[in-house]
Design an enzyme around this catalytic site. Structure first.
Site, PDB file in Angstrom:
ATOM      1  N   VAL A 179       0.932  -1.188   0.107  1.00  0.00           N
ATOM      2  CA  VAL A 179       0.204   0.219   0.063  1.00  0.00           C
ATOM      3  C   VAL A 179       1.205   1.344  -0.191  1.00  0.00           C
ATOM      4  O   VAL A 179       0.275   2.821   0.191  1.00  0.00           O
ATOM      5  CB  VAL A 179      -0.543  -0.102   1.641  1.00  0.00           C
ATOM      6  CG1 VAL A 179      -2.266  -0.996   0.943  1.00  0.00           C
ATOM      7  CG2 VAL A 179      -0.095  -0.074   2.776  1.00  0.00           C
ATOM      8  N   ASP A 180       2.502   0.869  -0.379  1.00  0.00           N
ATOM      9  CA  ASP A 180       3.234   2.662   0.064  1.00  0.00           C
ATOM     10  C   ASP A 180       3.380   3.403  -1.340  1.00  0.00           C
ATOM     11  O   ASP A 180       4.053   4.235  -1.635  1.00  0.00           O
ATOM     12  CB  ASP A 180       4.768   1.494   0.305  1.00  0.00           C
ATOM     13  CG  ASP A 180       5.448   1.129  -0.664  1.00  0.00           C
ATOM     14  OD1 ASP A 180       4.664   0.089  -2.374  1.00  0.00           O
ATOM     15  OD2 ASP A 180       5.726  -0.541  -0.081  1.00  0.00           O
ATOM     16  N   HIS A 189      -4.810  -3.522  -2.681  1.00  0.00           N
ATOM     17  CA  HIS A 189      -5.244  -3.581  -0.703  1.00  0.00           C
ATOM     18  C   HIS A 189      -5.181  -2.105  -1.000  1.00  0.00           C
ATOM     19  O   HIS A 189      -5.016  -1.129   0.173  1.00  0.00           O
ATOM     20  CB  HIS A 189      -4.521  -3.712  -0.321  1.00  0.00           C
ATOM     21  CG  HIS A 189      -4.257  -5.478  -0.058  1.00  0.00           C
ATOM     22  ND1 HIS A 189      -4.185  -5.696   0.761  1.00  0.00           N
ATOM     23  CD2 HIS A 189      -4.858  -7.012  -0.806  1.00  0.00           C
ATOM     24  CE1 HIS A 189      -3.422  -7.432   0.000  1.00  0.00           C
ATOM     25  NE2 HIS A 189      -4.770  -7.262   0.177  1.00  0.00           N
ATOM     26  N   SER A 221       6.025 -12.033  -1.523  1.00  0.00           N
ATOM     27  CA  SER A 221       4.923 -12.471  -1.317  1.00  0.00           C
ATOM     28  C   SER A 221       4.261 -13.987  -0.477  1.00  0.00           C
ATOM     29  O   SER A 221       5.206 -14.581  -1.736  1.00  0.00           O
ATOM     30  CB  SER A 221       3.711 -11.755  -1.504  1.00  0.00           C
ATOM     31  OG  SER A 221       2.454 -12.403  -0.861  1.00  0.00           O
TER      32      SER A 221
END
Length: 259
Positions: free
Chosen positions: A78-79, A94, A197
């Site tokens: 989410v950066d 997300h 991930s």
């Protein structure tokens, strides 16, 4: 993917939580103490998260996209670092932490603006100091024991409703359109590369299941187990930034076919 940029990861090599589990969506929505805890920790962690820079891995993926080897990036991070590395086709599965939305009226504002309002309403927060080891993957930070009853949480400047970062919390569903867009991108590709991930949560693993149904080859770059290990044709356990940089260098000597 973003650890080389100074952003912590959620899980270790075995796929287990490194730290306490982040706040759950239902708790954030229902309970003010949960919001007080989240926003106090978020105030401490946001500056370092905001100032993180794309690392060599982000830039290598962008180079692979530019060369025609990568068609789309679907990220659980989410950066926003993929966009800052100048990726063109990114699906933020997300969401993005740099925006805040009202759960009542839908109004949005920047996370920086909310940071200003939090500091003004809670000047004592400015005295809290955290070291890098306390920073967490979702933009907040581990804090010493605090009396958070005095914590004033931000409200919507339009309707005074509850506001929340524009990200998918644990226990919250990924918006259907994002899933559909990612599935469409997947079905137009010839393979899947999993980068950094564990795929422990279903929101990412679902695409591996669909890739298997489509008989698409899957590879992974990850230092540890992934939920899709049995599907993989190849796996590299080296650091994401190093492996991707090597791939990008090799790609400069090759001509892409269809991504």
């Amino acid at each position: 993917m973003s650890t080389a940029s100074g952003i912590a990861d959620y899980r270790g090599r075995d796929g287990r939580w490194k730290r306490t589990q982040p706040v759950l969506y239902r708790d954030f929505v229902r309970f003010e103490p949960s919001r007080q805890r989240y926003w106090a920790r978020g105030f401490a962690g946001w500056p370092s998260f905001r100032d993180a820079e794309p690392n060599a891995g982000h830039h290598a993926l962008a180079a692979l996209e530019e060369a025609g080897f990568v068609k789309s990036v679907v990220t659980q991070n989410v950066d926003g670092l993929h966009q800052r590395a100048r990726h063109r086709a990114v699906i933020d599965l997300h969401g993005r932490l740099d925006r805040v939305v009202c759960l009542d009226c839908g109004a949005s504002e920047s996370r920086d603006r909310v940071q200003e309002r939090l500091g003004s309403a809670n000047p004592w927060l400015r005295d809290i100091r955290v070291d890098r080891q306390a920073l967490r993957a979702d933009g907040d930070a581990e804090l010493p024991a605090l009396d958070l009853k005095r914590m004033r949480t931000p409200r919507c400047p339009v309707c005074n409703g509850v506001v929340k970062p524009d990200v998918v919390f644990f226990g919250e569903n990924v918006p259907k359109k994002r899933v559909d867009d990612a599935m469409t991108a997947l079905e137009q590709c010839r393979g899947v590369l999993i980068v950094g991930s564990s795929l422990a949560v279903y929101s990412g693993f679902r695409f591996c299941r669909r890739a298997r149904e489509l008989e698409l080859p899957m590879a992974a770059i990850n230092d540890g187990v992934t939920r899709a290990d049995e599907f993989l044709v190849v796996k590299d356990s080296g650091p994401c930034a190093d492996v991707l940089s090597r791939l990008a260098e090799e790609a400069r000597c090759a001509e892409p076919t269809q991504p």
